[in-house]
Write a protein that holds these residues in place. Sequence first.
Motif, PDB file in Angstrom:
ATOM      1  N   UNK A   1       0.832  -1.208   0.000  1.00 45.35           N
ATOM      2  CA  UNK A   1       0.000   0.000   0.000  1.00 45.35           C
ATOM      3  C   UNK A   1       0.861   1.251   0.000  1.00 45.35           C
ATOM      4  N   UNK A   2       1.912   1.227   0.800  1.00 46.56           N
ATOM      5  CA  UNK A   2       2.762   2.407   0.895  1.00 46.56           C
ATOM      6  C   UNK A   2       4.189   2.012   1.216  1.00 46.56           C
ATOM      7  N   UNK A   3       5.092   2.308   0.293  1.00 46.22           N
ATOM      8  CA  UNK A   3       6.507   2.189   0.601  1.00 46.22           C
ATOM      9  C   UNK A   3       6.974   3.479   1.227  1.00 46.22           C
ATOM     10  N   UNK A   4       8.212   3.835   1.038  1.00 45.03           N
ATOM     11  CA  UNK A   4       8.740   5.085   1.584  1.00 45.03           C
ATOM     12  C   UNK A   4       8.189   6.277   0.804  1.00 45.03           C
ATOM     13  N   UNK A   5       7.983   7.378   1.529  1.00 43.45           N
ATOM     14  CA  UNK A   5       7.612   8.653   0.913  1.00 43.45           C
ATOM     15  C   UNK A   5       8.775   9.614   1.057  1.00 43.45           C
ATOM     16  N   UNK A   6       9.218  10.188  -0.055  1.00 38.69           N
ATOM     17  CA  UNK A   6      10.347  11.107  -0.018  1.00 38.69           C
ATOM     18  C   UNK A   6       9.897  12.472   0.497  1.00 38.69           C
ATOM     19  N   UNK A   7      10.718  13.078   1.340  1.00 42.32           N
ATOM     20  CA  UNK A   7      10.375  14.375   1.925  1.00 42.32           C
ATOM     21  C   UNK A   7      10.479  15.504   0.914  1.00 42.32           C
ATOM     22  N   UNK A   8      11.412  15.378  -0.031  1.00 46.94           N
ATOM     23  CA  UNK A   8      11.633  16.459  -0.990  1.00 46.94           C
ATOM     24  C   UNK A   8      10.611  16.437  -2.129  1.00 46.94           C
ATOM     25  N   UNK A   9      10.496  15.260  -2.798  1.00 41.67           N
ATOM     26  CA  UNK A   9       9.608  15.176  -3.959  1.00 41.67           C
ATOM     27  C   UNK A   9       8.186  14.772  -3.588  1.00 41.67           C
ATOM     28  N   UNK A  10       7.980  14.287  -2.348  1.00 39.65           N
ATOM     29  CA  UNK A  10       6.665  13.817  -1.890  1.00 39.65           C
ATOM     30  C   UNK A  10       6.111  12.746  -2.822  1.00 39.65           C
TER      31      UNK A  10
ATOM     32  N   UNK B   1       8.432   2.214  -9.152  1.00 37.06           N
ATOM     33  CA  UNK B   1       7.235   2.969  -9.525  1.00 37.06           C
ATOM     34  C   UNK B   1       6.727   3.721  -8.299  1.00 37.06           C
ATOM     35  N   UNK B   2       6.672   5.040  -8.411  1.00 36.59           N
ATOM     36  CA  UNK B   2       6.208   5.870  -7.305  1.00 36.59           C
ATOM     37  C   UNK B   2       5.063   6.751  -7.774  1.00 36.59           C
TER      38      UNK B   2
ATOM     39  N   UNK C   1      -1.864  11.448  -3.591  1.00 31.49           N
ATOM     40  CA  UNK C   1      -2.780  10.586  -4.324  1.00 31.49           C
ATOM     41  C   UNK C   1      -2.561   9.108  -4.012  1.00 31.49           C
ATOM     42  N   UNK C   2      -1.658   8.808  -3.090  1.00 30.32           N
ATOM     43  CA  UNK C   2      -1.293   7.411  -2.834  1.00 30.32           C
ATOM     44  C   UNK C   2      -2.488   6.573  -2.395  1.00 30.32           C
ATOM     45  N   UNK C   3      -3.434   7.178  -1.690  1.00 28.60           N
ATOM     46  CA  UNK C   3      -4.576   6.432  -1.186  1.00 28.60           C
ATOM     47  C   UNK C   3      -5.424   5.784  -2.258  1.00 28.60           C
ATOM     48  N   UNK C   4      -5.305   6.236  -3.514  1.00 29.73           N
ATOM     49  CA  UNK C   4      -6.015   5.591  -4.618  1.00 29.73           C
ATOM     50  C   UNK C   4      -5.115   5.401  -5.828  1.00 29.73           C
ATOM     51  N   UNK C   5      -3.806   5.360  -5.604  1.00 31.17           N
ATOM     52  CA  UNK C   5      -2.879   5.234  -6.725  1.00 31.17           C
ATOM     53  C   UNK C   5      -1.930   4.057  -6.612  1.00 31.17           C
ATOM     54  N   UNK C   6      -1.558   3.653  -5.402  1.00 25.93           N
ATOM     55  CA  UNK C   6      -0.681   2.499  -5.275  1.00 25.93           C
ATOM     56  C   UNK C   6      -1.518   1.223  -5.387  1.00 25.93           C
ATOM     57  N   UNK C   7      -0.876   0.154  -5.806  1.00 26.47           N
ATOM     58  CA  UNK C   7      -1.597  -1.112  -5.970  1.00 26.47           C
ATOM     59  C   UNK C   7      -2.238  -1.555  -4.658  1.00 26.47           C
ATOM     60  N   UNK C   8      -1.481  -1.441  -3.580  1.00 30.08           N
ATOM     61  CA  UNK C   8      -1.995  -1.895  -2.292  1.00 30.08           C
ATOM     62  C   UNK C   8      -3.156  -1.060  -1.782  1.00 30.08           C
ATOM     63  N   UNK C   9      -3.091   0.256  -2.009  1.00 30.49           N
ATOM     64  CA  UNK C   9      -4.166   1.112  -1.517  1.00 30.49           C
ATOM     65  C   UNK C   9      -5.442   0.966  -2.352  1.00 30.49           C
TER      66      UNK C   9
ATOM     67  N   UNK D   1      -6.040   5.410 -13.183  1.00 34.17           N
ATOM     68  CA  UNK D   1      -6.732   6.685 -13.013  1.00 34.17           C
ATOM     69  C   UNK D   1      -7.488   6.668 -11.695  1.00 34.17           C
ATOM     70  N   UNK D   2      -6.929   7.272 -10.641  1.00 30.85           N
ATOM     71  CA  UNK D   2      -7.585   7.237  -9.326  1.00 30.85           C
ATOM     72  C   UNK D   2      -8.996   7.818  -9.345  1.00 30.85           C
ATOM     73  N   UNK D   3      -9.199   8.887 -10.104  1.00 26.51           N
ATOM     74  CA  UNK D   3     -10.519   9.513 -10.111  1.00 26.51           C
ATOM     75  C   UNK D   3     -11.564   8.596 -10.740  1.00 26.51           C
TER      76      UNK D   3
END
Length: 300
Positions: free
Chosen positions: A133-142, A163-164, A169-177, A234-236
């Motif tokens: 659902x969520x790997x690491x999130x980068x602080x600079x590029x988010x 693939x990041x 938008x991670x809540x509806x963009x990553x495979x796990x989420x 397409x999350x939307x």
Amino acid sequence: MPQYFLGLNLSHGRSAAIVKDGEIAVAIEQERLDRQKHSTGFMLQSPGAASLMQPPHAAIRYCLDACGITFDDLTTITANMPGYDFAPDIMRNIIPAEMADRVTTLPSHHLAHAYSAYWPSGFDQALVLVADASGSTTSAEHQTESYTLYVGDSCELTTLHSEAVASHMAGLSTLGFIYEYITRKAGFTSRLGNNNASHAEAGKLMGLAPFGGAQVNFHPWIKPVEGSYSLSISPYDIFLEVAALEKTYDDGEGKPYLRPYLVDLAYKVQDELEKALKHIVQVAMAQTGLKKLCIAGGSG
């Protein structure tokens, strides 16, 4: 003199492990000791605040006692959590100041997943696929990790593709989420303690999936791109299609997972996830010629 390395997971299923001279000496999940399912460690006054997560103290003590050592005997302390990684700072704040330099930071949550599958596998060479659902999130590029492919060779891992997605938008963009989104719609969640936080029981949705079937009017959510590691998502469109189905078919009666449209959505998201992951691996096999595979991460 033996060297001891303490590793900690500060996400759901908090846990601790000690590696002694390159071998796993002991490992245990906090829930086995505190009897709290998933044992996330959120504080009562700040439910869901990852930056205030409590370390798995009982699991740490168990591991130290099993090895007959104390904190002073540890060579390094490596803690990690998905998303923005607050774990190293959390540990530096609770251990004696003179030991703070022993706390190390992992460069990637997915890299930790990958080594956890590859090193014990016994394979000299292999592909390693990490999806969650969520790997690491980068602080600079988010940017948040969705899935990553590695090549394992002689105990070392090299990134083949990462693939990041935009973190907001991670809540509806990553495979796990995406999978977790339907899991929650189906009502497969467990409350964590006495607060409003909950954990999605994705394994239950996987069990529900075979009872559903394909529907001709459903739109594909996860589209493999031919010859590419990337997927078109397409999350939307996902959000709008589920909202339309709810408005049309959801009468609010009975258990959500017994409503036919949700049973079919369980089938849909399981089928599309499987096809997407197989596509990614097939592209990697064609590129590398490797036919051994290690899988890690919640989606795996």
